[in-house]
Design a protein around this motif. Structure first.
Motif, short mmCIF file in Angstrom:
data_model
loop_
_atom_site.label_atom_id
_atom_site.label_comp_id
_atom_site.label_asym_id
_atom_site.label_seq_id
_atom_site.Cartn_x
_atom_site.Cartn_y
_atom_site.Cartn_z
N GLY A 24 -2.60 60.79 24.97
CA GLY A 24 -2.97 61.37 26.25
C GLY A 24 -2.06 61.01 27.40
N VAL A 25 -0.92 60.39 27.11
CA VAL A 25 0.03 59.98 28.16
C VAL A 25 1.35 60.72 27.96
CG1 VAL A 25 1.31 58.05 29.17
CG2 VAL A 25 -1.03 57.70 28.34
N LEU A 26 1.84 61.34 29.03
CA LEU A 26 3.13 62.02 28.99
C LEU A 26 4.23 60.98 29.15
CD1 LEU A 26 4.89 64.58 28.98
CD2 LEU A 26 4.54 64.72 31.46
N LEU A 27 5.03 60.81 28.09
CA LEU A 27 6.10 59.81 28.12
C LEU A 27 7.40 60.36 28.69
CD1 LEU A 27 5.58 58.12 24.63
CD2 LEU A 27 4.55 57.52 26.84
N GLY A 28 7.66 61.63 28.46
CA GLY A 28 8.89 62.23 28.95
C GLY A 28 8.90 63.71 28.67
N ASP A 29 9.59 64.48 29.50
CA ASP A 29 9.70 65.91 29.28
C ASP A 29 10.98 66.43 29.90
OD1 ASP A 29 8.68 65.55 31.91
OD2 ASP A 29 7.89 67.58 31.93
N ALA A 30 11.33 67.65 29.54
CA ALA A 30 12.53 68.30 30.07
C ALA A 30 12.29 69.79 30.10
CB ALA A 30 13.75 67.96 29.21
N LEU A 31 12.88 70.47 31.06
CA LEU A 31 12.64 71.90 31.23
C LEU A 31 13.92 72.59 31.70
CD1 LEU A 31 10.33 74.09 31.26
CD2 LEU A 31 10.21 73.68 33.72
N LEU A 65 13.64 63.03 24.82
CA LEU A 65 13.62 61.80 24.03
C LEU A 65 14.18 60.63 24.84
CD1 LEU A 65 14.82 63.18 20.57
CD2 LEU A 65 12.55 62.23 21.05
N GLN A 66 15.27 60.89 25.57
CA GLN A 66 15.88 59.84 26.39
C GLN A 66 14.93 59.39 27.49
OE1 GLN A 66 19.52 61.67 27.68
NE2 GLN A 66 20.53 61.42 25.67
N ARG A 67 14.27 60.36 28.15
CA ARG A 67 13.36 60.00 29.24
C ARG A 67 12.14 59.24 28.73
NH1 ARG A 67 13.74 65.79 32.57
NH2 ARG A 67 15.77 65.33 33.55
N ALA A 68 11.72 59.55 27.51
CA ALA A 68 10.59 58.85 26.91
C ALA A 68 11.01 57.53 26.28
CB ALA A 68 9.93 59.73 25.85
N GLU A 69 12.31 57.32 26.17
CA GLU A 69 12.87 56.11 25.55
C GLU A 69 12.39 55.95 24.12
OE1 GLU A 69 11.94 52.90 28.23
OE2 GLU A 69 13.52 53.49 29.63
N VAL A 70 12.46 57.06 23.37
CA VAL A 70 12.10 57.05 21.95
C VAL A 70 13.17 57.83 21.19
CG1 VAL A 70 9.61 56.90 22.40
CG2 VAL A 70 10.69 59.16 22.15
N ASP A 71 13.11 57.75 19.86
CA ASP A 71 13.99 58.51 19.00
C ASP A 71 13.19 59.56 18.23
OD1 ASP A 71 16.28 56.94 19.64
OD2 ASP A 71 15.55 55.39 18.27
#
Length: 356
Positions: A24-31, A65-71
C-alpha cells in the motif's frame, strides 16, 4: 510471507506510466507523456501514442526502479493495463508487462483501467470504506460505480455517459473557442477570468424524468457551439469557458452526491483526469460537505493516467491472494467493467450490471 513488490504499467492512452507499490506504499514511479506530439492533431493519434510508448517504456521502468531504490529482481508481481483504451497503445504495454513478468519469473495481472483509477486513492487515504460511490471522470470515461474492497467485493455499476465523456467535451469545447489541446487545463485557466453565470448552458440529463446516474455531454458541447455561432462580435472566451465548466461541474456534483445518498454511502471517491479541474473539485467538495459526505480525491498528479494506480491495484490483488493471469492473456480495448482483473480470473472477479 514477505511484503510483495508490484511493478505497474499503464499505456492505455498517451501516458507511459510505471509505478512500484509495496504494502500500500508507493515507492517510486515515472511518467512520460506524448501529449505534445498529439497537440497539432487536436487529439490522440493511436499509432503515434504506441510509438511513443515503445520509446519510453524501458527508460520509465529504469527510472521508477531507481527512484524506488530497488532492482527488477526484487519485483514479485507485474500488473499492467489490458483495457479499455487505444488498441495499439494497450498492446505495447501488455507486451512489456508480459516480458518483465517472464524475465523476473513472477505472476502477471492484466487489470482494468478504471479499477486502477479507483485503487490509486488507497495509496494516500488507506482502504476504501465498505460502501463507497466512485465518480470516475476522465477524457475517455464518465462513470458512477458502487465500490468497496476492489480485490474482493462486487462492483455495482450505476451508470455511464451515453456519448462524450466529460474530458472529451472539455477538449472539443476548447477547440470551439480557440483554446489549445488538451482542453481541460486550458479551459480551467481561462475560466478563472470569466463569469460562470454569464451564459445559461444546460445541465444534461438532470431533469426529474431523466435516468439519474446517466451522463451526456454531447448536447452541452453542441449548445456551446450554437452559442458561439450566434454570438455577434469577439467571443468572450473566459465567460464561455467558465459557464461551460460550471455546467459540467454542476452536473457531475448533482449526480454523484445523489448517487451516494441513494446507495446509502457516506463517502464519494472522485478519480480521473477531470478530477484535477479546480472547479469540479471545488463544487463537488462543497456539495459533499453540505450533504454530510466524505470526499476522497487522490493527489492531482495521480488523478490522470499513471503507473502508480496500476501498481496499487496489483498490490491489492496480490495481498488478497487473487489468482494471476496466464501469459497469453489478450488486451481488450473495449473491455467491460467486470472487475479489477480484465478477464475476471480468480476469486477476485467482480461483476457489472451494465456494459461500460
Amino acid at each position: 510471507m514477505s511484503t510483495p513488490l508490484v511493478l505497474g504499467i499503464e499505456t492505455s492512452c498517451d501516458e507511459t506510466g510505471v509505478g512500484l507499490v509495496s504494502g500500500g506504499v508507493l515507492l517510486g514511479d515515472a511518467l512520460a507523456s506524448s501529449m505534445d506530439e498529439h497537440a497539432r492533431f487536436g487529439g490522440v493519434v493511436p499509432e503515434v501514442a504506441a510509438r511513443a510508448h515503445l520509446e519510453a517504456m524501458a527508460p520509465m521502468v529504469r527510472t521508477a526502479l531507481q527512484r524506488a531504490e530497488v532492482d527488477l529482481a526484487d519485483v514479485t508481481a507485474v500488473a499492467v493495463t489490458a483495457g479499455p483504451g487505444l488498441s495499439p497503445a494497450l498492446q505495447v504495454g501488455l507486451a512489456a508487462g508480459k516480458a518483465y513478468a517472464l524475465a523476473a519469473g513472477v505472476p502477471l495481472y492484466a487489470v482494468h483501467h478504471l479499477a486502477g483509477h479507483a485503487a490509486v486513492d488507497v495509496l494516500d487515504h488507506g482502504p476504501l470504506p465498505e460502501r463507497c460511490v466512485a465518480l470516475i471522470v476522465s477524457g475517455g470515461h464518465t462513470s458512477l460505480l458502487g465500490v468497496g474492497d476492489l480485490a474482493r467485493d462486487e462492483v455495482v455499476h450505476l451508470g455511464d455517459t451515453v456519448d462524450d465523456a466529460a474530458g472529451e467535451a472539455f477538449d472539443k469545447v476548447a477547440r470551439l473557442i480557440g483554446l489549445p489541446y488538451p482542453g481541460g487545463p486550458a479551459i480551467d485557466r481561462a475560466a478563472r477570468e470569466g463569469d460562470p453565470h454569464a451564459i445559461a448552458f444546460p445541465r444534461p440529463l438532470t431533469g426529474p424524468s431523466d435516468p439519474p446516474w446517466t451522463f451526456s455531454f454531447s448536447g452541452l458541447k453542441t449548445a456551446v457551439a450554437r452559442w458561439v455561432e450566434a454570438h455577434d462580435g469577439p467571443i468572450p472566451i473566459p465567460d464561455v469557458a467558465a459557464s461551460f465548466q460550471e455546467a459540467v461541474a454542476d452536473t457531475l456534483a448533482r449526480k454523484a452526491v445523489a448517487a451516494c445518498l441513494d446507495q446509502g454511502a457516506d463517502t464519494l471517491l472522485m478519480v480521473g483526469g477531470v478530477a484535477a479541474n479546480s472547479r469540479v473539485r471545488g463544487l463537488v467538495e462543497e456539495r459533499c460537505a453540505a450533504a454530510g459526505l466524505t470526499l476522497r480525491v487522490p493527489p492531482i498528479r495521480l488523478c490522470t493516467d499513471n503507473g502508480a494506480m496500476i501498481a496499487a491495484l496489483g498490490d491489492l490483488l496480490v495481498r488478497a491472494d487473487v489468482e494471476p493471469d496466464p501469459l497469453d492473456v489478450a488486451a481488450d480495448p473495449r473491455a467491460r467493467l467486470t472487475g479489477a482483473l480484465l478477464h475476471g480470473a480468480g476469486h477476485g472477479a467482480l461483476r457489472s450490471r451494465t456494459p461500460l
